[in-house]
Motif scaffolding. Structure first.
Motif, PDB file in Angstrom:
ATOM      1  N   SER A   1      52.290  50.399  42.688  1.00 52.23           N
ATOM      2  CA  SER A   1      51.625  51.646  42.288  1.00 52.23           C
ATOM      3  C   SER A   1      51.262  51.637  40.803  1.00 52.23           C
ATOM      4  O   SER A   1      50.245  52.205  40.404  1.00 52.23           O
ATOM      5  N   GLU A   2      52.080  50.979  39.981  1.00 53.99           N
ATOM      6  CA  GLU A   2      51.766  50.867  38.555  1.00 53.99           C
ATOM      7  C   GLU A   2      50.542  49.977  38.351  1.00 53.99           C
ATOM      8  O   GLU A   2      49.682  50.276  37.513  1.00 53.99           O
ATOM      9  N   ILE A   3      50.476  48.902  39.113  1.00 51.93           N
ATOM     10  CA  ILE A   3      49.320  48.002  39.024  1.00 51.93           C
ATOM     11  C   ILE A   3      48.063  48.753  39.461  1.00 51.93           C
ATOM     12  O   ILE A   3      47.011  48.648  38.827  1.00 51.93           O
ATOM     13  N   PHE A   4      48.186  49.534  40.521  1.00 48.89           N
ATOM     14  CA  PHE A   4      47.068  50.337  41.015  1.00 48.89           C
ATOM     15  C   PHE A   4      46.534  51.237  39.904  1.00 48.89           C
ATOM     16  O   PHE A   4      45.320  51.305  39.668  1.00 48.89           O
ATOM     17  N   GLU A   5      47.426  51.912  39.190  1.00 50.02           N
ATOM     18  CA  GLU A   5      47.019  52.809  38.103  1.00 50.02           C
ATOM     19  C   GLU A   5      46.358  52.036  36.963  1.00 50.02           C
ATOM     20  O   GLU A   5      45.390  52.511  36.371  1.00 50.02           O
ATOM     21  N   ILE A   6      46.857  50.850  36.665  1.00 51.25           N
ATOM     22  CA  ILE A   6      46.263  50.013  35.618  1.00 51.25           C
ATOM     23  C   ILE A   6      44.837  49.632  36.012  1.00 51.25           C
ATOM     24  O   ILE A   6      43.908  49.711  35.196  1.00 51.25           O
ATOM     25  N   VAL A   7      44.649  49.233  37.263  1.00 52.96           N
ATOM     26  CA  VAL A   7      43.316  48.834  37.736  1.00 52.96           C
ATOM     27  C   VAL A   7      42.339  50.006  37.613  1.00 52.96           C
ATOM     28  O   VAL A   7      41.229  49.844  37.100  1.00 52.96           O
ATOM     29  N   ILE A   8      42.768  51.185  38.057  1.00 57.63           N
ATOM     30  CA  ILE A   8      41.912  52.378  37.953  1.00 57.63           C
ATOM     31  C   ILE A   8      41.547  52.633  36.490  1.00 57.63           C
ATOM     32  O   ILE A   8      40.380  52.858  36.149  1.00 57.63           O
ATOM     33  N   GLU A   9      42.550  52.598  35.636  1.00 52.92           N
ATOM     34  CA  GLU A   9      42.318  52.851  34.206  1.00 52.92           C
ATOM     35  C   GLU A   9      41.311  51.866  33.622  1.00 52.92           C
ATOM     36  O   GLU A   9      40.390  52.259  32.888  1.00 52.92           O
ATOM     37  N   LYS A  10      41.456  50.591  33.939  1.00 54.21           N
ATOM     38  CA  LYS A  10      40.560  49.569  33.380  1.00 54.21           C
ATOM     39  C   LYS A  10      39.143  49.693  33.940  1.00 54.21           C
ATOM     40  O   LYS A  10      38.169  49.483  33.210  1.00 54.21           O
ATOM     41  N   LEU A  11      39.018  50.046  35.213  1.00 50.16           N
ATOM     42  CA  LEU A  11      37.692  50.266  35.788  1.00 50.16           C
ATOM     43  C   LEU A  11      37.003  51.450  35.109  1.00 50.16           C
ATOM     44  O   LEU A  11      35.827  51.359  34.730  1.00 50.16           O
ATOM     45  N   GLU A  12      37.745  52.540  34.955  1.00 45.47           N
ATOM     46  CA  GLU A  12      37.179  53.741  34.304  1.00 45.47           C
ATOM     47  C   GLU A  12      36.776  53.437  32.861  1.00 45.47           C
ATOM     48  O   GLU A  12      35.686  53.811  32.420  1.00 45.47           O
ATOM     49  N   LYS A  13      37.659  52.767  32.146  1.00 46.36           N
ATOM     50  CA  LYS A  13      37.411  52.466  30.732  1.00 46.36           C
ATOM     51  C   LYS A  13      36.171  51.577  30.554  1.00 46.36           C
ATOM     52  O   LYS A  13      35.440  51.708  29.577  1.00 46.36           O
ATOM     53  N   ALA A  14      35.936  50.700  31.547  1.00 44.63           N
ATOM     54  CA  ALA A  14      34.783  49.795  31.482  1.00 44.63           C
ATOM     55  C   ALA A  14      33.509  50.446  32.014  1.00 44.63           C
ATOM     56  O   ALA A  14      32.446  49.834  32.010  1.00 44.63           O
ATOM     57  N   GLY A  15      33.624  51.691  32.482  1.00 45.43           N
ATOM     58  CA  GLY A  15      32.441  52.408  32.944  1.00 45.43           C
ATOM     59  C   GLY A  15      32.115  52.236  34.418  1.00 45.43           C
ATOM     60  O   GLY A  15      31.061  52.651  34.876  1.00 45.43           O
ATOM     61  N   PHE A  16      33.019  51.644  35.172  1.00 51.55           N
ATOM     62  CA  PHE A  16      32.797  51.431  36.602  1.00 51.55           C
ATOM     63  C   PHE A  16      33.420  52.575  37.402  1.00 51.55           C
ATOM     64  O   PHE A  16      34.313  52.387  38.224  1.00 51.55           O
ATOM     65  N   HIS A  17      32.913  53.771  37.177  1.00 54.58           N
ATOM     66  CA  HIS A  17      33.479  54.985  37.784  1.00 54.58           C
ATOM     67  C   HIS A  17      33.339  55.001  39.309  1.00 54.58           C
ATOM     68  O   HIS A  17      34.263  55.411  40.010  1.00 54.58           O
ATOM     69  N   ASP A  18      32.193  54.539  39.811  1.00 55.25           N
ATOM     70  CA  ASP A  18      31.979  54.511  41.258  1.00 55.25           C
ATOM     71  C   ASP A  18      32.942  53.539  41.942  1.00 55.25           C
ATOM     72  O   ASP A  18      33.475  53.827  43.006  1.00 55.25           O
ATOM     73  N   ILE A  19      33.154  52.397  41.314  1.00 58.93           N
ATOM     74  CA  ILE A  19      34.070  51.401  41.879  1.00 58.93           C
ATOM     75  C   ILE A  19      35.503  51.923  41.812  1.00 58.93           C
ATOM     76  O   ILE A  19      36.277  51.762  42.763  1.00 58.93           O
ATOM     77  N   ALA A  20      35.850  52.583  40.715  1.00 64.09           N
ATOM     78  CA  ALA A  20      37.189  53.172  40.588  1.00 64.09           C
ATOM     79  C   ALA A  20      37.424  54.203  41.686  1.00 64.09           C
ATOM     80  O   ALA A  20      38.492  54.229  42.314  1.00 64.09           O
TER      81      ALA A  20
END
Length: 87
Positions: free
Chosen positions: A60-79
């Motif tokens: 679950s921590e890894i999941f949150e990291i992935v979401i955070e990195k996708l959002e930060k990189a501008g990939f909101h739809d993928i997140a």
């Protein structure tokens, strides 16, 4: 580093699994990531995971990291699609 899965199993951390998931999710929503984007995301995710300096991390921590990195990189739809796939 070991990953504690939701069902309690323990596995080795494998960034390749995250890569496959990101590629699949982005393809499913017709917004494929470039090889360069994937490389940058995976490097960022891996760095965040290992920077915790823990022997184990919950999936679950890894999941949150992935979401955070996708959002930060501008990939909101993928997140959003990645989150939806987890439900």
């Amino acid at each position: 580093m070991k990953v504690i899965k939701r069902d309690g199993r323990i596995q080795e951390f494998d960034i390749g699994k995250i890569q496959v998931t990101l590629e699949n999710v982005s393809d499913e929503i017709s917004k494929p990531l470039t090889a360069s984007d994937i490389k940058k995301l995976l490097t960022s995710i891996e760095k965040a995971v290992y920077s915790r300096n823990q022997e184990e991390i919950r999936s679950s921590e890894i999941f949150e990291i992935v979401i955070e990195k996708l959002e930060k990189a501008g990939f909101h739809d993928i997140a959003a699609a990645y989150k939806k796939g987890k439900d």
